[in-house]
Design a protein around this motif. Structure first.
Motif, PDB file in Angstrom:
ATOM      1  N   UNK A 133       6.315   6.343  17.075  1.00  0.00           N
ATOM      2  CA  UNK A 133       6.104   7.029  15.223  1.00  0.00           C
ATOM      3  C   UNK A 133       4.302   7.616  15.874  1.00  0.00           C
ATOM      4  N   UNK A 134       4.040   8.755  14.738  1.00  0.00           N
ATOM      5  CA  UNK A 134       3.051   9.579  14.869  1.00  0.00           C
ATOM      6  C   UNK A 134       1.804   9.915  13.822  1.00  0.00           C
ATOM      7  N   UNK A 135       0.865   9.914  14.124  1.00  0.00           N
ATOM      8  CA  UNK A 135      -0.055  10.037  12.589  1.00  0.00           C
ATOM      9  C   UNK A 135       0.582  12.131  12.746  1.00  0.00           C
ATOM     10  N   UNK A 136      -0.002  12.589  11.533  1.00  0.00           N
ATOM     11  CA  UNK A 136      -0.151  13.278  10.956  1.00  0.00           C
ATOM     12  C   UNK A 136       1.572  13.931  11.574  1.00  0.00           C
ATOM     13  N   UNK A 137       2.535  13.772  10.657  1.00  0.00           N
ATOM     14  CA  UNK A 137       4.395  13.424  11.931  1.00  0.00           C
ATOM     15  C   UNK A 137       4.713  15.060  10.400  1.00  0.00           C
ATOM     16  N   UNK A 138       5.125  15.410  11.161  1.00  0.00           N
ATOM     17  CA  UNK A 138       5.637  16.639   9.922  1.00  0.00           C
ATOM     18  C   UNK A 138       6.949  16.051   9.143  1.00  0.00           C
ATOM     19  N   UNK A 139       7.961  15.485   9.640  1.00  0.00           N
ATOM     20  CA  UNK A 139       8.872  14.828   9.110  1.00  0.00           C
ATOM     21  C   UNK A 139       8.638  14.090   7.708  1.00  0.00           C
ATOM     22  N   UNK A 140       7.262  12.957   8.327  1.00  0.00           N
ATOM     23  CA  UNK A 140       7.177  12.187   7.181  1.00  0.00           C
ATOM     24  C   UNK A 140       6.467  13.235   6.280  1.00  0.00           C
ATOM     25  N   UNK A 141       5.798  13.945   6.188  1.00  0.00           N
ATOM     26  CA  UNK A 141       5.254  14.770   5.207  1.00  0.00           C
ATOM     27  C   UNK A 141       6.345  15.379   4.252  1.00  0.00           C
ATOM     28  N   UNK A 142       6.993  16.396   4.972  1.00  0.00           N
ATOM     29  CA  UNK A 142       8.504  16.437   4.144  1.00  0.00           C
ATOM     30  C   UNK A 142       9.241  15.873   3.696  1.00  0.00           C
ATOM     31  N   UNK A 143       9.023  14.196   3.999  1.00  0.00           N
ATOM     32  CA  UNK A 143       9.988  13.243   3.422  1.00  0.00           C
ATOM     33  C   UNK A 143       8.377  13.402   2.066  1.00  0.00           C
ATOM     34  N   UNK A 144       7.886  12.649   2.340  1.00  0.00           N
ATOM     35  CA  UNK A 144       6.654  12.492   1.206  1.00  0.00           C
ATOM     36  C   UNK A 144       6.404  13.744   0.475  1.00  0.00           C
ATOM     37  N   UNK A 145       6.569  15.093   0.516  1.00  0.00           N
ATOM     38  CA  UNK A 145       6.801  16.463  -0.623  1.00  0.00           C
ATOM     39  C   UNK A 145       7.980  16.323  -0.638  1.00  0.00           C
ATOM     40  N   UNK A 146       8.931  16.012  -1.021  1.00  0.00           N
ATOM     41  CA  UNK A 146      10.100  17.456  -1.380  1.00  0.00           C
ATOM     42  C   UNK A 146      10.594  16.296  -2.740  1.00  0.00           C
TER      43      UNK A 146
END
Length: 215
Positions: free
Chosen positions: A103-116
């Motif tokens: 995994x990695x920092x600033x992940x767009x997929x995880x960002x989308x998960x957190x913001x949905x």
């Protein structure tokens, strides 16, 4: 020809010169098959290329890349399971000795998960895919209710990696090989801004630095 394509073709020419110029011992071996020792399940993010990050040669690692480096649980049905099929091939056919979820920092997929939200889904296909990491999100939101978005996003990136390790163990042939000592599972986290690589330690239940950036 567009500059982006020109760059790719120039890169391929460099690849040919490096690996095919004269007698290439490496590709003499590789033309007979592959024997990678590790499977890396990484994010599709263009900044996080597993082979580049680990300075691997062709044939060193078998790679699966998808949004947010997710692993579905074992589901033996007739549906299409691209990630599961690739894991099965790497573990049972290629007989890799290590599986690394990267995994990695600033992940767009995880960002989308957190913001949905219910009113603002992540996307047509992303919504169902990100459900795989929803338990990690829920745990982080419970534990870090008053923390900043940055802190919670990183915590979710790490928690999702641990969850994916558990999903890997839901595959009976993965669990069997792990229990017999023939397969080892790893969760690594690459922090882009600092160039640090962290690894998950089950005993402490924390991520620790595996290697520091050299300044």
């Amino acid at each position: 020809m567009e500059e982006a394509i020109k760059k790719l073709l120039h890169g391929f020419r460099s690849f040919r010169e490096n690996y095919f110029a004269g007698d290439s011992e490496l590709f003499e071996q590789l033309k007979h098959g592959q024997r990678p020792k590790a499977l890396v399940i990484a994010c599709s993010d263009s900044r996080v290329d597993p082979a580049l990050l680990t300075a691997c040669d062709p044939g060193d690692i078998f790679v699966i890349r998808n949004i947010a480096n997710l692993v579905p649980p074992y589901e033996p049905d007739s549906r299409h399971h691209g990630v599961s099929a690739a894991i099965e091939y790497a573990v049972n056919c290629l007989k890799v000795e290590h599986v690394i979820i990267l995994g990695h920092s600033d992940c767009g997929g995880i960002h989308a998960l957190m913001e949905r939200t219910a009113d603002r889904p992540a996307g047509e296909f992303l919504e169902a895919w990100l459900d795989l990491a929803e338990p990690a999100k829920q745990a982080v939101c419970r534990q870090l209710q008053t923390s900043s978005d940055t802190t919670r996003h990183r915590a979710c990136e790490e928690a999702s990696l641990v969850l994916m390790l558990e999903n890997l163990l839901s595959f009976p042939w993965v669990r069997e090989k792990v229990e017999r000592g023939r397969l080892k599972l790893h969760a690594w986290y690459f922090h882009i801004a600092t160039g640090r690589l962290f690894g998950f330690d089950r005993q402490s239940n924390e991520f620790h630095v595996l290697t520091e950036a050299e300044n």
